[in-house]
Write a protein that holds these residues in place. Structure first.
Motif, short mmCIF file in Angstrom:
data_model
loop_
_atom_site.label_atom_id
_atom_site.label_comp_id
_atom_site.label_asym_id
_atom_site.label_seq_id
_atom_site.Cartn_x
_atom_site.Cartn_y
_atom_site.Cartn_z
N GLU A 95 -58.17 127.77 -4.98
CA GLU A 95 -58.97 126.70 -5.53
C GLU A 95 -59.44 127.11 -6.91
O GLU A 95 -60.05 128.16 -7.08
CB GLU A 95 -60.18 126.43 -4.62
CG GLU A 95 -61.16 125.44 -5.17
CD GLU A 95 -60.58 124.05 -5.38
OE1 GLU A 95 -60.53 123.62 -6.55
OE2 GLU A 95 -60.19 123.41 -4.41
N ASP A 96 -59.12 126.29 -7.91
CA ASP A 96 -59.56 126.62 -9.26
C ASP A 96 -60.84 125.88 -9.65
O ASP A 96 -61.35 126.07 -10.74
CB ASP A 96 -58.45 126.33 -10.27
CG ASP A 96 -58.07 124.86 -10.33
OD1 ASP A 96 -58.66 124.04 -9.58
OD2 ASP A 96 -57.18 124.53 -11.12
N PHE A 97 -61.34 125.04 -8.77
CA PHE A 97 -62.58 124.30 -8.96
C PHE A 97 -62.54 123.38 -10.17
O PHE A 97 -63.57 123.02 -10.72
CB PHE A 97 -63.79 125.25 -9.04
CG PHE A 97 -63.98 126.05 -7.79
CD1 PHE A 97 -64.57 125.47 -6.68
CD2 PHE A 97 -63.53 127.36 -7.70
CE1 PHE A 97 -64.74 126.20 -5.51
CE2 PHE A 97 -63.69 128.09 -6.54
CZ PHE A 97 -64.30 127.51 -5.44
N ALA A 98 -61.34 123.02 -10.63
CA ALA A 98 -61.20 122.09 -11.74
C ALA A 98 -61.77 120.73 -11.35
O ALA A 98 -61.63 120.29 -10.21
CB ALA A 98 -59.74 121.96 -12.14
N TYR A 99 -62.41 120.06 -12.30
CA TYR A 99 -63.01 118.76 -12.03
C TYR A 99 -61.90 117.73 -11.84
O TYR A 99 -60.99 117.62 -12.66
CB TYR A 99 -63.93 118.35 -13.19
CG TYR A 99 -64.92 117.29 -12.78
CD1 TYR A 99 -66.18 117.65 -12.34
CD2 TYR A 99 -64.59 115.95 -12.82
CE1 TYR A 99 -67.10 116.69 -11.95
CE2 TYR A 99 -65.50 114.98 -12.43
CZ TYR A 99 -66.76 115.36 -11.99
OH TYR A 99 -67.66 114.41 -11.60
N LYS B 205 -65.07 120.39 -17.01
CA LYS B 205 -64.14 121.50 -16.78
C LYS B 205 -64.03 121.87 -15.31
O LYS B 205 -62.98 121.70 -14.70
CB LYS B 205 -64.57 122.72 -17.59
CG LYS B 205 -64.49 122.52 -19.09
CD LYS B 205 -64.95 123.77 -19.78
CE LYS B 205 -64.75 123.71 -21.26
NZ LYS B 205 -65.17 124.96 -21.89
N SER B 206 -65.09 122.41 -14.76
CA SER B 206 -65.03 122.88 -13.38
C SER B 206 -66.44 122.93 -12.80
O SER B 206 -67.42 122.87 -13.52
CB SER B 206 -64.38 124.26 -13.30
OG SER B 206 -65.17 125.21 -14.00
#
Length: 173
Positions: free
Chosen positions: A55-59, A74-75
């Motif tokens: 999971e890159d937590f990108a928005y 961003k995230s």
């Protein structure tokens, strides 16, 4: 069975045996070690376990939001979300010379959002304790946002009246 049918069956069986032999030779040739003996290792795939999801937590839909609303999200951890400004007291409102008013809904016990909104000069807090990190040039500055009231940040809190870009929002109950 007549001779013609028997010949056809023999040709089909012969072709199948030949194809099987070629397949077997390819398999053995591909797994033969340097000693010339077959080195077929067997192991259970289940022993390896499942692959990892990263999971890159990108928005979500950040590119679309940037193109349509000029807000670079961003995230984050999913607890601070862009929301329609309705005037509801639970929303955090960010005021910018570029975007006018931008609203965020906060959920959970704490939240984090990395973003870029230029020329931010004020924030109306909600029921959460909030802190924002901003930058002007190479200088970074943090501001504590008052609960349920307006807080001067960026340009309005700067003695020199410089433009500040909002970089992070952190919230907690």
């Amino acid at each position: 069975m007549n001779m013609k049918a028997r010949g056809a069956v023999l040709r089909i069986v012969g072709a199948a045996v030949g194809a099987g032999a070629l397949t077997w030779a390819a398999v053995i040739g591909g797994v033969t070690g340097s000693s010339g003996t077959a080195d077929i290792a067997t192991k259970s795939i289940a022993d390896e376990g499942p692959g990892y999801a990263i999971e890159d937590f990108a928005y979500p839909n950040a590119d679309k939001i940037l193109a349509e609303q000029k807000i670079k999200l961003k995230s984050g951890d999913g607890h601070i979300l862009l929301a329609q400004c309705t005037g509801a007291p639970e929303l955090m409102e960010v005021f910018s010379h570029q975007n006018e008013k931008i609203c965020f809904r906060v959920t959970g016990d704490k939240g984090y959002l990395s973003l870029e909104i230029p020329a931010v000069f004020g924030i109306k807090g909600n029921a959460y304790s909030s802190q924002v990190n901003m930058t002007t040039g190479t200088e970074e500055k943090s501001f504590t946002v008052s609960k349920d009231s307006w807080t001067a940040v960026g340009e309005t809190a700067d003695e020199q009246g410089r433009d500040f870009m909002l970089l992070e929002i952190r919230t907690s109950k």
